[in-house]
Design a protein around this motif. Structure first.
Motif, PDB file in Angstrom:
ATOM      1  N   LYS A 112       0.758  -1.072   0.106  1.00 55.34           N
ATOM      2  CA  LYS A 112       0.023  -0.034  -0.032  1.00 55.34           C
ATOM      3  C   LYS A 112       0.923   1.360   0.007  1.00 55.34           C
ATOM      4  O   LYS A 112       0.609   2.235  -0.729  1.00 55.34           O
ATOM      5  CB  LYS A 112      -0.923  -0.112   1.152  1.00 55.34           C
ATOM      6  CG  LYS A 112      -1.989  -0.984   0.982  1.00 55.34           C
ATOM      7  CD  LYS A 112      -2.963  -1.192   2.152  1.00 55.34           C
ATOM      8  CE  LYS A 112      -4.074  -2.219   2.077  1.00 55.34           C
ATOM      9  NZ  LYS A 112      -4.741  -2.544   3.367  1.00 55.34           N
ATOM     10  N   ALA A 113       1.993   1.156   0.660  1.00 56.44           N
ATOM     11  CA  ALA A 113       2.867   2.384   0.775  1.00 56.44           C
ATOM     12  C   ALA A 113       3.725   2.432  -0.712  1.00 56.44           C
ATOM     13  O   ALA A 113       3.448   3.705  -1.279  1.00 56.44           O
ATOM     14  CB  ALA A 113       4.007   2.099   1.794  1.00 56.44           C
ATOM     15  N   ALA A 114       3.732   1.567  -1.509  1.00 52.46           N
ATOM     16  CA  ALA A 114       4.225   1.810  -2.760  1.00 52.46           C
ATOM     17  C   ALA A 114       3.248   2.355  -3.696  1.00 52.46           C
ATOM     18  O   ALA A 114       3.333   3.186  -4.490  1.00 52.46           O
ATOM     19  CB  ALA A 114       4.831   0.339  -3.237  1.00 52.46           C
ATOM     20  N   MET A 115       2.032   1.806  -3.322  1.00 54.52           N
ATOM     21  CA  MET A 115       0.853   2.485  -4.281  1.00 54.52           C
ATOM     22  C   MET A 115       0.439   3.721  -3.923  1.00 54.52           C
ATOM     23  O   MET A 115      -0.152   4.334  -4.840  1.00 54.52           O
ATOM     24  CB  MET A 115      -0.484   1.275  -4.130  1.00 54.52           C
ATOM     25  CG  MET A 115      -0.054  -0.045  -4.735  1.00 54.52           C
ATOM     26  SD  MET A 115      -1.455  -0.985  -4.326  1.00 54.52           S
ATOM     27  CE  MET A 115      -2.603  -0.937  -5.812  1.00 54.52           C
ATOM     28  N   ASP A 116       0.808   4.371  -3.043  1.00 55.81           N
ATOM     29  CA  ASP A 116       0.619   5.564  -2.667  1.00 55.81           C
ATOM     30  C   ASP A 116       1.790   6.651  -3.239  1.00 55.81           C
ATOM     31  O   ASP A 116       1.569   7.757  -3.196  1.00 55.81           O
ATOM     32  CB  ASP A 116       0.522   5.767  -1.075  1.00 55.81           C
ATOM     33  CG  ASP A 116      -0.643   5.388  -0.380  1.00 55.81           C
ATOM     34  OD1 ASP A 116      -1.574   5.045  -0.991  1.00 55.81           O
ATOM     35  OD2 ASP A 116      -0.324   5.006   0.871  1.00 55.81           O
ATOM     36  N   LYS A 117       2.605   6.022  -3.956  1.00 55.86           N
ATOM     37  CA  LYS A 117       3.774   6.736  -4.521  1.00 55.86           C
ATOM     38  C   LYS A 117       3.532   6.833  -6.003  1.00 55.86           C
ATOM     39  O   LYS A 117       2.869   5.791  -6.785  1.00 55.86           O
ATOM     40  CB  LYS A 117       5.085   6.244  -4.401  1.00 55.86           C
ATOM     41  CG  LYS A 117       5.580   6.070  -2.983  1.00 55.86           C
ATOM     42  CD  LYS A 117       6.845   5.502  -2.591  1.00 55.86           C
ATOM     43  CE  LYS A 117       7.039   4.994  -1.081  1.00 55.86           C
ATOM     44  NZ  LYS A 117       7.546   6.269  -0.430  1.00 55.86           N
ATOM     45  N   PRO A 118       3.831   7.698  -6.722  1.00 50.95           N
ATOM     46  CA  PRO A 118       3.774   7.911  -8.267  1.00 50.95           C
ATOM     47  C   PRO A 118       4.711   6.754  -8.668  1.00 50.95           C
ATOM     48  O   PRO A 118       5.829   6.661  -8.505  1.00 50.95           O
ATOM     49  CB  PRO A 118       4.364   9.111  -8.751  1.00 50.95           C
ATOM     50  CG  PRO A 118       4.467   9.937  -7.441  1.00 50.95           C
ATOM     51  CD  PRO A 118       4.608   8.878  -6.125  1.00 50.95           C
ATOM     52  N   GLN A 119       3.840   5.968  -9.506  1.00 54.23           N
ATOM     53  CA  GLN A 119       4.583   4.623 -10.198  1.00 54.23           C
ATOM     54  C   GLN A 119       4.226   4.619 -11.635  1.00 54.23           C
ATOM     55  O   GLN A 119       3.092   5.267 -12.108  1.00 54.23           O
ATOM     56  CB  GLN A 119       3.930   3.357  -9.508  1.00 54.23           C
ATOM     57  CG  GLN A 119       4.209   3.139  -8.054  1.00 54.23           C
ATOM     58  CD  GLN A 119       5.634   3.002  -7.826  1.00 54.23           C
ATOM     59  OE1 GLN A 119       6.564   2.868  -8.155  1.00 54.23           O
ATOM     60  NE2 GLN A 119       5.749   2.815  -6.464  1.00 54.23           N
TER      61      GLN A 119
END
Length: 147
Positions: A112-119
């Protein structure tokens, strides 16, 4: 979730480290549990994590220039704690299930932390698929913990 073309994948290596530690933890716990149903559950968790790690590896390579094969200190510390607990526990199977359910919580938190970042869009899709897989694993571990 944000869709950003041209952005670099971030936080993917952290997810893979947590998953690698989880695989190792599940494998060690699997050797020690007595209930075959719990052993089979642990194998499903190992398999799901291995598939998810491979799904995310291309983004880890983009992030740091090589495959991520490391592990997470947080999960390693939990494994040491669990080893200590099982030394004093009369029901090791339940102890492993409880502690591994916590590992599932940590995995979901990292995804979830990664999904909150621009990817990049393709990385977002891989993260979304991985989140679904890990949510399913978490649900199965929670169900086992209640039995």
């Amino acid at each position: 979730m944000n869709t950003h073309q041209g952005t670099e994948a971030t936080h993917i290596t952290d997810i893979i480290q947590v998953m690698n530690s989880g695989i190792d933890f599940y494998q060690k716990a699997q050797e020690k549990v007595e209930d075959p149903a719990i052993g089979a559950l642990f194998q499903r968790m190992i398999d799901a994590r291995k598939v998810s790690v491979e799904r995310l590896q291309p983004y880890a390579v983009n992030e740091k220039g090589e495959r991520e094969d490391g592990s997470s200190f947080a999960v390693e510390a939990r494994r040491a704690y669990t080893a200590l607990l099982t030394t004093f526990s009369s029901d090791n199977d339940k102890t492993y299930v409880k502690e591994l359910e916590e590992v599932e919580d940590k995995t979901l938190e990292e995804i979830k932390a990664a999904m909150d970042k621009p990817q990049p869009a393709d990385c977002e899709a891989a993260l979304a698929k991985t989140l679904l897989t890990m949510q399913s694993c978490h649900t199965e571990m929670s169900r086992m913990q209640k039995h």
